[in-house]
Design a protein around this motif. Structure first.
Motif, PDB file in Angstrom:
ATOM      1  N   PHE A  41       0.826  -1.202   0.000  1.00  0.00           N
ATOM      2  CA  PHE A  41       0.000   0.000   0.000  1.00  0.00           C
ATOM      3  C   PHE A  41       0.868   1.264   0.000  1.00  0.00           C
ATOM      4  O   PHE A  41       0.606   2.206  -0.749  1.00  0.00           O
ATOM      5  N   LEU A  42       1.899   1.302   0.842  1.00  0.00           N
ATOM      6  CA  LEU A  42       2.750   2.492   0.930  1.00  0.00           C
ATOM      7  C   LEU A  42       3.482   2.751  -0.393  1.00  0.00           C
ATOM      8  O   LEU A  42       3.638   3.900  -0.795  1.00  0.00           O
ATOM      9  N   TYR A  43       3.887   1.701  -1.067  1.00  0.00           N
ATOM     10  CA  TYR A  43       4.478   1.871  -2.394  1.00  0.00           C
ATOM     11  C   TYR A  43       3.424   2.484  -3.322  1.00  0.00           C
ATOM     12  O   TYR A  43       3.694   3.450  -4.041  1.00  0.00           O
ATOM     13  N   GLY A  44       2.216   1.921  -3.300  1.00  0.00           N
ATOM     14  CA  GLY A  44       1.128   2.440  -4.138  1.00  0.00           C
ATOM     15  C   GLY A  44       0.794   3.886  -3.820  1.00  0.00           C
ATOM     16  O   GLY A  44       0.533   4.685  -4.718  1.00  0.00           O
ATOM     17  N   ALA A  45       0.807   4.234  -2.525  1.00  0.00           N
ATOM     18  CA  ALA A  45       0.540   5.621  -2.138  1.00  0.00           C
ATOM     19  C   ALA A  45       1.642   6.543  -2.659  1.00  0.00           C
ATOM     20  O   ALA A  45       1.377   7.675  -3.059  1.00  0.00           O
ATOM     21  N   TRP A  94       8.721   9.150  -1.083  1.00  0.00           N
ATOM     22  CA  TRP A  94       8.494   7.716  -0.895  1.00  0.00           C
ATOM     23  C   TRP A  94       8.022   7.476   0.531  1.00  0.00           C
ATOM     24  O   TRP A  94       8.569   8.033   1.475  1.00  0.00           O
ATOM     25  N   TYR A  95       6.987   6.651   0.660  1.00  0.00           N
ATOM     26  CA  TYR A  95       6.441   6.301   1.965  1.00  0.00           C
ATOM     27  C   TYR A  95       6.893   4.893   2.335  1.00  0.00           C
ATOM     28  O   TYR A  95       6.757   3.966   1.532  1.00  0.00           O
ATOM     29  N   THR A  96       7.415   4.754   3.538  1.00  0.00           N
ATOM     30  CA  THR A  96       7.865   3.459   4.032  1.00  0.00           C
ATOM     31  C   THR A  96       7.430   3.290   5.487  1.00  0.00           C
ATOM     32  O   THR A  96       7.026   4.255   6.134  1.00  0.00           O
ATOM     33  N   ALA A  97       7.554   2.056   5.974  1.00  0.00           N
ATOM     34  CA  ALA A  97       7.173   1.747   7.357  1.00  0.00           C
ATOM     35  C   ALA A  97       8.402   1.290   8.137  1.00  0.00           C
ATOM     36  O   ALA A  97       9.194   0.493   7.636  1.00  0.00           O
ATOM     37  N   GLU A  98       8.534   1.808   9.350  1.00  0.00           N
ATOM     38  CA  GLU A  98       9.607   1.400  10.256  1.00  0.00           C
ATOM     39  C   GLU A  98       8.991   0.985  11.587  1.00  0.00           C
ATOM     40  O   GLU A  98       7.898   1.436  11.938  1.00  0.00           O
ATOM     41  N   ASP A  99       9.722   0.174  12.325  1.00  0.00           N
ATOM     42  CA  ASP A  99       9.321  -0.239  13.677  1.00  0.00           C
ATOM     43  C   ASP A  99       7.911  -0.837  13.697  1.00  0.00           C
ATOM     44  O   ASP A  99       7.064  -0.469  14.518  1.00  0.00           O
ATOM     45  N   ILE A 100       7.662  -1.776  12.816  1.00  0.00           N
ATOM     46  CA  ILE A 100       6.345  -2.409  12.708  1.00  0.00           C
ATOM     47  C   ILE A 100       6.114  -3.345  13.897  1.00  0.00           C
ATOM     48  O   ILE A 100       6.967  -4.153  14.241  1.00  0.00           O
ATOM     49  N   THR A 118       9.868  10.266   2.835  1.00  0.00           N
ATOM     50  CA  THR A 118      11.203  10.743   2.475  1.00  0.00           C
ATOM     51  C   THR A 118      11.115  11.535   1.182  1.00  0.00           C
ATOM     52  O   THR A 118      10.735  10.997   0.132  1.00  0.00           O
ATOM     53  N   ASP A 119      11.443  12.821   1.271  1.00  0.00           N
ATOM     54  CA  ASP A 119      11.420  13.708   0.111  1.00  0.00           C
ATOM     55  C   ASP A 119      12.538  13.298  -0.856  1.00  0.00           C
ATOM     56  O   ASP A 119      13.697  13.175  -0.457  1.00  0.00           O
ATOM     57  N   VAL A 120      12.176  13.069  -2.113  1.00  0.00           N
ATOM     58  CA  VAL A 120      13.144  12.604  -3.103  1.00  0.00           C
ATOM     59  C   VAL A 120      14.225  13.655  -3.357  1.00  0.00           C
ATOM     60  O   VAL A 120      15.414  13.332  -3.405  1.00  0.00           O
ATOM     61  N   ALA A 121      13.848  14.907  -3.495  1.00  0.00           N
ATOM     62  CA  ALA A 121      14.806  15.966  -3.830  1.00  0.00           C
ATOM     63  C   ALA A 121      15.798  16.248  -2.710  1.00  0.00           C
ATOM     64  O   ALA A 121      17.004  16.343  -2.941  1.00  0.00           O
ATOM     65  N   GLU A 126       9.977  12.981   7.138  1.00  0.00           N
ATOM     66  CA  GLU A 126       8.897  13.393   8.029  1.00  0.00           C
ATOM     67  C   GLU A 126       8.277  12.098   8.544  1.00  0.00           C
ATOM     68  O   GLU A 126       8.073  11.160   7.771  1.00  0.00           O
ATOM     69  N   THR A 127       7.971  12.045   9.842  1.00  0.00           N
ATOM     70  CA  THR A 127       7.463  10.791  10.403  1.00  0.00           C
ATOM     71  C   THR A 127       6.095  10.974  11.060  1.00  0.00           C
ATOM     72  O   THR A 127       5.782  12.034  11.586  1.00  0.00           O
ATOM     73  N   PHE A 128       5.326   9.905  10.996  1.00  0.00           N
ATOM     74  CA  PHE A 128       3.989   9.850  11.568  1.00  0.00           C
ATOM     75  C   PHE A 128       3.836   8.514  12.276  1.00  0.00           C
ATOM     76  O   PHE A 128       4.283   7.488  11.772  1.00  0.00           O
ATOM     77  N   LEU A 129       3.179   8.522  13.428  1.00  0.00           N
ATOM     78  CA  LEU A 129       2.850   7.285  14.118  1.00  0.00           C
ATOM     79  C   LEU A 129       1.502   6.816  13.586  1.00  0.00           C
ATOM     80  O   LEU A 129       0.524   7.559  13.630  1.00  0.00           O
ATOM     81  N   ASN A 130       1.471   5.618  13.044  1.00  0.00           N
ATOM     82  CA  ASN A 130       0.245   5.073  12.462  1.00  0.00           C
ATOM     83  C   ASN A 130      -0.197   3.842  13.234  1.00  0.00           C
ATOM     84  O   ASN A 130       0.631   3.023  13.640  1.00  0.00           O
ATOM     85  N   THR A 131      -1.498   3.723  13.428  1.00  0.00           N
ATOM     86  CA  THR A 131      -2.111   2.558  14.047  1.00  0.00           C
ATOM     87  C   THR A 131      -3.304   2.165  13.201  1.00  0.00           C
ATOM     88  O   THR A 131      -4.127   3.018  12.849  1.00  0.00           O
TER      89      THR A 131
END
Length: 157
Positions: A41-45, A94-100, A118-121, A126-131
């Protein structure tokens, strides 16, 4: 004798909800499937893939954004109405997931992770806590509830 019977029956009824609330172990297959669903999903986003959103979000989704707005899948998908899928070389972040972290309760799995944008340029992160609360339907894990929270900036004191 009769009071012992009712006491025993009461104990059983009181104990059932407690047992149902305990986390259960996840199988390796469940861990792989849920983690893969989120990563896909994060790749698709990242590439603005409308199909990735439609596949990942359950019809009865409740989404609480990091800006404090709550909405469902219909509103989320309406916001993608004019989206065009980006080739990899046009992706800006690019959106990725850490600390799953995964926790299973009955047929549902709760996922906690740090979403990283992660900004390509510039390479800025920038990080967000997701649940999320995930359920499996016809072999596909979907999110029925999601919360995104901007990660707090550490204090300088």
């Amino acid at each position: 004798m009769r009071s012992n019977f009712f006491a025993g029956l009461l104990f059983v009824f009181v104990s059932l909800p407690l047992a149902a609330q305990e986390a259960r172990p996840l199988s390796d297959a469940e861990q792989f499937a849920v983690t893969s669903a989120v990563e896909d999903f994060l790749y698709g986003a990242s590439v603005n893939d409308v199909q990735a959103h439609d596949k990942f979000w359950a019809p009865e989704l409740t989404y609480t954004s990091s800006s404090g707005v709550r909405f469902g899948k219909a509103e989320l998908m309406a916001g993608m109405r004019d989206a065009r899928m980006l080739p990899k070389n046009e992706v800006t972040a690019w959106y990725t997931a850490e600390d799953i972290e995964l926790k299973a309760f009955g047929p549902s799995i709760i996922i906690n992770f740090t979403l990283v944008s992660t900004d390509v340029a510039s390479g800025a992160r920038e990080t967000f806590l997701n649940t999320g609360v995930m359920v499996e339907r016809q072999g596909q894990w979907q999110a029925v509830n999601w919360n995104a929270t901007r990660t707090a900036t550490p204090s300088t004191e």
